[in-house]
Design a protein around this motif. Structure first.
Motif, mmCIF file in Angstrom:
data_model
loop_
_atom_site.group_PDB
_atom_site.id
_atom_site.type_symbol
_atom_site.label_atom_id
_atom_site.label_comp_id
_atom_site.label_asym_id
_atom_site.label_seq_id
_atom_site.Cartn_x
_atom_site.Cartn_y
_atom_site.Cartn_z
ATOM 1 N N HIS A 1 34.141 0.243 -8.513
ATOM 2 C CA HIS A 1 33.743 0.437 -7.119
ATOM 3 C C HIS A 1 32.508 -0.397 -6.788
ATOM 4 C CE1 HIS A 1 36.367 4.033 -6.715
ATOM 5 N NE2 HIS A 1 36.075 4.181 -7.991
ATOM 6 N N HIS A 2 32.471 -0.901 -5.561
ATOM 7 C CA HIS A 2 31.294 -1.588 -5.031
ATOM 8 C C HIS A 2 30.906 -0.913 -3.725
ATOM 9 C CE1 HIS A 2 28.400 -4.629 -4.045
ATOM 10 N NE2 HIS A 2 29.031 -4.969 -2.936
ATOM 11 N N LEU A 3 29.664 -0.430 -3.650
ATOM 12 C CA LEU A 3 29.203 0.324 -2.492
ATOM 13 C C LEU A 3 28.254 -0.547 -1.678
ATOM 14 C CD1 LEU A 3 29.641 3.299 -1.512
ATOM 15 C CD2 LEU A 3 27.429 3.833 -2.544
ATOM 16 N N PHE A 4 28.520 -0.642 -0.374
ATOM 17 C CA PHE A 4 27.667 -1.486 0.464
ATOM 18 C C PHE A 4 27.684 -1.024 1.919
ATOM 19 C CE2 PHE A 4 31.873 -3.386 0.564
ATOM 20 C CZ PHE A 4 32.042 -3.806 1.874
ATOM 21 N N TYR A 5 26.614 -1.393 2.628
ATOM 22 C CA TYR A 5 26.524 -1.157 4.066
ATOM 23 C C TYR A 5 26.996 -2.403 4.804
ATOM 24 C CZ TYR A 5 23.298 2.694 2.919
ATOM 25 O OH TYR A 5 22.713 3.824 2.419
ATOM 26 N N ALA A 6 27.629 -2.188 5.955
ATOM 27 C CA ALA A 6 28.130 -3.331 6.711
ATOM 28 C C ALA A 6 28.244 -2.972 8.189
ATOM 29 C CB ALA A 6 29.502 -3.757 6.177
ATOM 30 N N VAL A 7 28.413 -4.010 8.994
ATOM 31 C CA VAL A 7 28.844 -3.857 10.374
ATOM 32 C C VAL A 7 30.193 -4.548 10.479
ATOM 33 C CG1 VAL A 7 26.507 -3.698 11.300
ATOM 34 C CG2 VAL A 7 27.625 -5.940 11.151
ATOM 35 N N MET A 8 31.050 -4.033 11.359
ATOM 36 C CA MET A 8 32.414 -4.541 11.468
ATOM 37 C C MET A 8 32.720 -4.870 12.927
ATOM 38 S SD MET A 8 34.236 -1.785 8.893
ATOM 39 C CE MET A 8 35.571 -2.870 8.343
ATOM 40 N N PRO A 9 33.496 -5.929 13.170
ATOM 41 C CA PRO A 9 33.859 -6.240 14.551
ATOM 42 C C PRO A 9 34.795 -5.169 15.119
ATOM 43 C CG PRO A 9 35.078 -7.635 13.023
ATOM 44 C CD PRO A 9 34.069 -6.882 12.200
ATOM 45 N N ASP A 10 34.735 -4.979 16.427
ATOM 46 C CA ASP A 10 35.655 -4.049 17.071
ATOM 47 C C ASP A 10 37.080 -4.592 16.959
ATOM 48 O OD1 ASP A 10 36.386 -5.599 19.703
ATOM 49 O OD2 ASP A 10 34.214 -5.771 19.472
ATOM 50 N N PRO A 11 38.117 -3.760 17.196
ATOM 51 C CA PRO A 11 39.506 -4.201 17.007
ATOM 52 C C PRO A 11 39.884 -5.450 17.802
ATOM 53 C CG PRO A 11 39.429 -1.814 17.165
ATOM 54 C CD PRO A 11 38.046 -2.298 17.478
ATOM 55 N N ASP A 12 39.426 -5.554 19.047
ATOM 56 C CA ASP A 12 39.760 -6.736 19.842
ATOM 57 C C ASP A 12 39.160 -8.000 19.233
ATOM 58 O OD1 ASP A 12 41.219 -5.228 21.600
ATOM 59 O OD2 ASP A 12 39.642 -5.081 23.117
ATOM 60 N N THR A 13 37.904 -7.910 18.797
ATOM 61 C CA THR A 13 37.258 -9.070 18.179
ATOM 62 C C THR A 13 37.916 -9.415 16.851
ATOM 63 O OG1 THR A 13 35.161 -8.475 19.226
ATOM 64 C CG2 THR A 13 35.065 -10.020 17.393
ATOM 65 N N ALA A 14 38.260 -8.386 16.066
ATOM 66 C CA ALA A 14 38.939 -8.636 14.791
ATOM 67 C C ALA A 14 40.270 -9.342 15.018
ATOM 68 C CB ALA A 14 39.151 -7.319 14.046
ATOM 69 N N ALA A 15 40.986 -8.947 16.075
ATOM 70 C CA ALA A 15 42.261 -9.600 16.391
ATOM 71 C C ALA A 15 42.042 -11.053 16.803
ATOM 72 C CB ALA A 15 42.977 -8.830 17.501
ATOM 73 N N ARG A 16 40.970 -11.302 17.543
ATOM 74 C CA ARG A 16 40.660 -12.675 17.928
ATOM 75 C C ARG A 16 40.343 -13.526 16.701
ATOM 76 N NH1 ARG A 16 35.449 -14.876 21.396
ATOM 77 N NH2 ARG A 16 36.055 -17.073 21.329
ATOM 78 N N ILE A 17 39.600 -12.967 15.771
ATOM 79 C CA ILE A 17 39.293 -13.696 14.531
ATOM 80 C C ILE A 17 40.580 -13.983 13.758
ATOM 81 C CG2 ILE A 17 38.119 -13.539 12.302
ATOM 82 C CD1 ILE A 17 35.967 -11.834 13.723
ATOM 83 N N ALA A 18 41.458 -12.987 13.668
ATOM 84 C CA ALA A 18 42.725 -13.181 12.959
ATOM 85 C C ALA A 18 43.574 -14.250 13.631
ATOM 86 C CB ALA A 18 43.492 -11.863 12.892
#
Length: 199
Positions: free
Chosen positions: A19-36
């Motif tokens: 396991h690797h434990l870390f803090y992060a921020v994630m793009p919202d679904p619309d932004t994630a779809a744009r990146i994809a």
């Protein structure tokens, strides 16, 4: 010559973190779809053949808490309490460059970074670090370089500008990544809240 072992005296197996434990921020679904949606451009314009990570894995790491064979629940509780103590209002982040990081040979990360537009994110990363140190949680001293990994590839690409990708960071997440299994468990989510300096 073969070395024999006596029953009950076998060599101990190496302990391998899972396991690797870390803090992060994630793009919202619309932004994630744009990146994809960049995958076609990556193939046609940059000749990148590797597959993008799943949108559920897009993130910007803020702080790593290390690797574990098993993640102790008491440790997770401390990490959650530290994150809950941070008071920062939502803020914008902009990524406008693409480049390769060194990584391992044949497994180089292709990442999005920001020439500008990540200052508030860097400030947030520092505030979180203060809360973690106050909670006596060990964190890396490595210089923070905001980046979002798109994929891993054999080749290396030179840094170039892209059409800016902007979103509003509204929550912090604590992620347990199962090493080698491309699986994430979210251990905690904290909506960003606090007074803006201009208020």
């Amino acid at each position: 010559m073969t070395q024999l072992t006596l029953p009950g005296f076998e060599s101990p197996r190496p302990v391998i973190p899972e396991h690797h434990l870390f803090y992060a921020v994630m793009p919202d679904p619309d932004t994630a779809a744009r990146i994809a949606g960049m995958k076609g451009w990556l193939r046609s314009e940059m000749n990148v053949k590797a597959r993008l990570l799943g949108t559920e894995r897009f993130h910007i790491t803020l702080h790593s808490l290390g690797n574990f064979v098993r993640v102790p629940e008491v440790f997770v509780a401390r990490a959650c309490a530290a994150a809950a103590a941070v008071r920062v209002p939502p803020f914008g982040v902009t990524l406008d460059q693409i480049s390769s990081f060194k990584g391992q040979p044949g497994h180089r990360p292709l990442v999005l970074t920001g020439s500008t537009g990540t200052e508030a994110l860097a400030d947030f990363q520092q505030e979180l670090g203060k809360a973690l140190r106050a909670a006596n949680l060990r964190i890396s001293s490595a210089r923070f370089k905001a980046h979002l990994t798109l994929l891993y590839d054999e080749g290396r690409v030179e840094q170039r500008a892209i059409e800016p990708i902007t979103w509003t960071v509204s929550e912090l997440v604590l992620i347990d990544s199962w090493l080698g299994k491309t699986h994430y468990d979210v251990k905690g989510r904290w909506p960003l809240k606090g007074r803006s300096p201009s208020v």
